[in-house]
Design a protein around this motif. Structure first.
Motif, short mmCIF file in Angstrom:
data_model
loop_
_atom_site.label_atom_id
_atom_site.label_comp_id
_atom_site.label_asym_id
_atom_site.label_seq_id
_atom_site.Cartn_x
_atom_site.Cartn_y
_atom_site.Cartn_z
N GLU A 1 0.83 -1.22 0.00
CA GLU A 1 0.00 0.00 0.00
C GLU A 1 0.86 1.26 0.00
N GLU B 1 -0.96 -3.60 9.49
CA GLU B 1 -1.98 -2.88 10.25
C GLU B 1 -3.29 -3.65 10.26
N SER B 2 -3.74 -3.98 11.45
CA SER B 2 -5.02 -4.70 11.64
C SER B 2 -5.05 -6.02 10.89
N ASP C 1 -7.39 0.60 2.34
CA ASP C 1 -6.75 1.55 3.25
C ASP C 1 -6.00 0.81 4.35
N GLY C 2 -4.96 1.45 4.84
CA GLY C 2 -4.19 0.85 5.94
C GLY C 2 -2.72 0.78 5.59
N ASN C 3 -1.88 0.99 6.59
CA ASN C 3 -0.43 0.96 6.39
C ASN C 3 0.04 -0.48 6.35
N ASN C 4 -0.08 -1.11 5.17
CA ASN C 4 0.27 -2.51 5.00
C ASN C 4 1.29 -2.63 3.86
#
Length: 247
Positions: free
Chosen positions: A77, A116-117, A216-219
């Motif tokens: 991402e 993230e998550s 979305d998300g810092n992955n």
């Protein structure tokens, strides 16, 4: 002041100490005659050679170069739904007559990953073909779980959320091509080298995120590139040769 026998003995001892040679322990010798060694694990089979590469770096989904002149590249991402992939241009060597690639192996250091998550997806390795220069093109970018129809899949899931992050600059651990990936890479290079005039040209590899659209998300994965300063931090591509197989 009187010069007695006690003082005479003292000066005699001092003179003897001055004349004695100084013996330096090898452990204390800093002259450079015995350079220190580093703990470097052998990454390849005896007799292996290395493939040269240049201009490696990131390419974004917007077609622009990313992480230029950096020691690391991001895979995954990047400003979702945008993403970034890693491009590795490799120079094809001049192979001796009657010889082909027997084995090809790649190792790299994973500096970090961001999951993230629990949303981090895998990343795959592809071959993008041969060109005259190491210039990266906007069309080199790809993301998605389905195999890229314009490229050759070398190894699916080269990077996964369980890939080991390096703990030491010299000893890794490393992320490496699998046994099946080595076979696929050797076959891919042999197919390219079988074409006349391929020596000296550039073959392109890509490591790209296998999800589309990117949520979305810092992955992302952060791999070290040729810009890393350590001797064992940069990507290493080793190979051995063997006789051309008869079809």
């Amino acid at each position: 002041m009187k010069y007695n026998n006690s003082m005479a003995k003292r000066y005699s001892i001092l003179a003897l100490l001055v004349l004695l040679p100084v013996v330096v322990s090898p452990a204390d010798d800093t002259t450079g005659t015995s350079p220190a060694t580093t703990n470097v694990a052998s990454p390849s089979a005896p007799g292996s050679k290395t493939l040269a590469f240049s201009n490696d770096g990131g390419i974004g989904s917007d077609g622009a170069a990313k992480d230029a002149n950096s020691y690391q590249v991001r895979i995954g991402e990047l400003y979702a739904p945008g993403g970034e992939a890693y491009i590795l241009p490799i120079r094809i060597p001049q192979l001796p007559d009657g010889q082909q690639f027997a084995t090809v192996h790649i190792r790299m250091q994973l500096l970090a990953l961001s999951n993230e998550s629990g949303g981090l997806a895998n990343a795959d390795m592809y071959g993008l073909g041969v060109r005259d220069t190491d210039k990266v093109l906007a069309t080199d970018y790809y993301q998605g779980a389905k195999p890229d129809p314009k490229a050759t899949l070398i190894q699916a899931n080269f990077l996964t959320p369980t890939s080991k992050v390096r703990a030491d600059a010299d000893t890794g651990p490393y992320v490496e091509t699998s046994a099946d990936g080595d076979i696929a890479l050797a076959k891919y290079l042999n197919d390219l080298c079988s074409k006349p005039g391929s020596a000296g040209k550039i073959v392109f590899l890509r490591i790209s995120y296998d999800i589309d659209p990117i949520p979305d998300g810092n992955n992302a994965y952060m791999l070290l590139t040729s810009g890393a300063g350590g001797e064992n931090e940069t990507p290493l591509i080793t190979y051995t040769l063997g006789p051309v197989s008869k079809k």
